[in-house]
Enzyme design. Structure first.
Site, PDB file in Angstrom:
ATOM      1  CG  HIS A 114      21.638 -41.640 -33.583  1.00  0.00           C
ATOM      2  ND1 HIS A 114      20.860 -42.565 -34.266  1.00  0.00           N
ATOM      3  CD2 HIS A 114      22.104 -42.294 -32.489  1.00  0.00           C
ATOM      4  CE1 HIS A 114      20.858 -43.717 -33.634  1.00  0.00           C
ATOM      5  NE2 HIS A 114      21.603 -43.583 -32.542  1.00  0.00           N
TER       6      HIS A 114
ATOM      7  CD  GLU B 243      23.419 -45.935 -26.526  1.00  0.00           C
ATOM      8  OE1 GLU B 243      23.558 -45.416 -25.390  1.00  0.00           O
ATOM      9  OE2 GLU B 243      22.314 -46.003 -27.113  1.00  0.00           O
TER      10      GLU B 243
END
Length: 219
Positions: free
Chosen positions: A13, A95
């Site tokens: 990202h 994550e």
């Protein structure tokens, strides 16, 4: 019929406030900064589109982390096209769960445990290194099955896309090329950077890293 070798596009990202200042950002849902959005927009026309490296016609599946920073990155990459490709919001590409260390700087963690090393110790209250390795390995197995079906049976299309995170991507790169998880520390994955994972000699038994940090804003 000889088919093109399958590929996995692995994208981190764009920049967030916490990625910029070094806080551990796992489950916290932090948005992209204005600069983070521009990082992605600036490369979208180069990277994504018909005849471009990521061609929606070649996408078999796109897996996107549920965190807004990843989901927003996905949409910014494709918003210049007439249609955003179908994609799957997938918890398996989230994550690393930092547990009690969520939101902390590394120096704050070392003040708690001076010998801490995430690649060995994992995170108390979150995921251990072994748990992270198992999760990433399961994602790799899923991707390789998509690739196998395309390459050997002609089912689906060539490419898989994953939009995820810094530690996740570093672990995946390491495990893709059959290294130990801890060697992920040797790969820097910049915000907005694009990695390309594929195979040598058109053999699914020879996984390889083709590119790292393409189009990233390198410091």
């Amino acid at each position: 019929m000889t088919r093109p070798t399958p590929r996995l596009f692995l994208i981190r990202h764009g920049e967030t406030e916490w990625s910029l200042n070094g806080r551990h950002t796992g489950t916290s849902d932090i948005p992209l900064t204005v600069r983070g959005e521009e990082q992605i927009k600036s490369k979208a026309h180069i990277l994504v589109g018909e005849g471009k490296p990521i061609d929606p016609q070649n996408l078999c599946v796109a897996l996107v982390s549920p965190r807004q920073r990843a989901h927003r990155t996905f949409h910014l990459l494709f918003e210049h096209l007439p249609k955003v490709p179908d994609h799957i919001i997938d918890e398996s590409v989230r994550e690393w769960d930092y547990g009690k260390y969520e939101g902390l700087f590394k120096h704050e963690i070392l003040a708690i445990d001076s010998k801490w090393e995430i690649w060995r110790d994992g995170c108390p209250g979150g995921e251990s290194a072994q748990e992270m390795c198992a999760r990433v390995d399961s994602v790799i197995a899923k991707v390789r099955e998509y690739h196998r079906q395309y390459f050997e049976e002609g089912k689906g299309t060539r490419d898989v896309l994953i939009i995820a995170h810094g530690h996740f991507n570093r672990v995946l790169i390491s495990r893709w090329i059959r290294f130990e998880l801890a060697l992920g520390t040797r790969f820097n994955v910049e915000p907005g950077g694009v990695s390309v994972l594929s195979y040598n000699h058109s053999s699914l038994d020879e996984p390889a890293l083709n590119a790292l940090n393409l189009y990233a804003d390198l410091k």
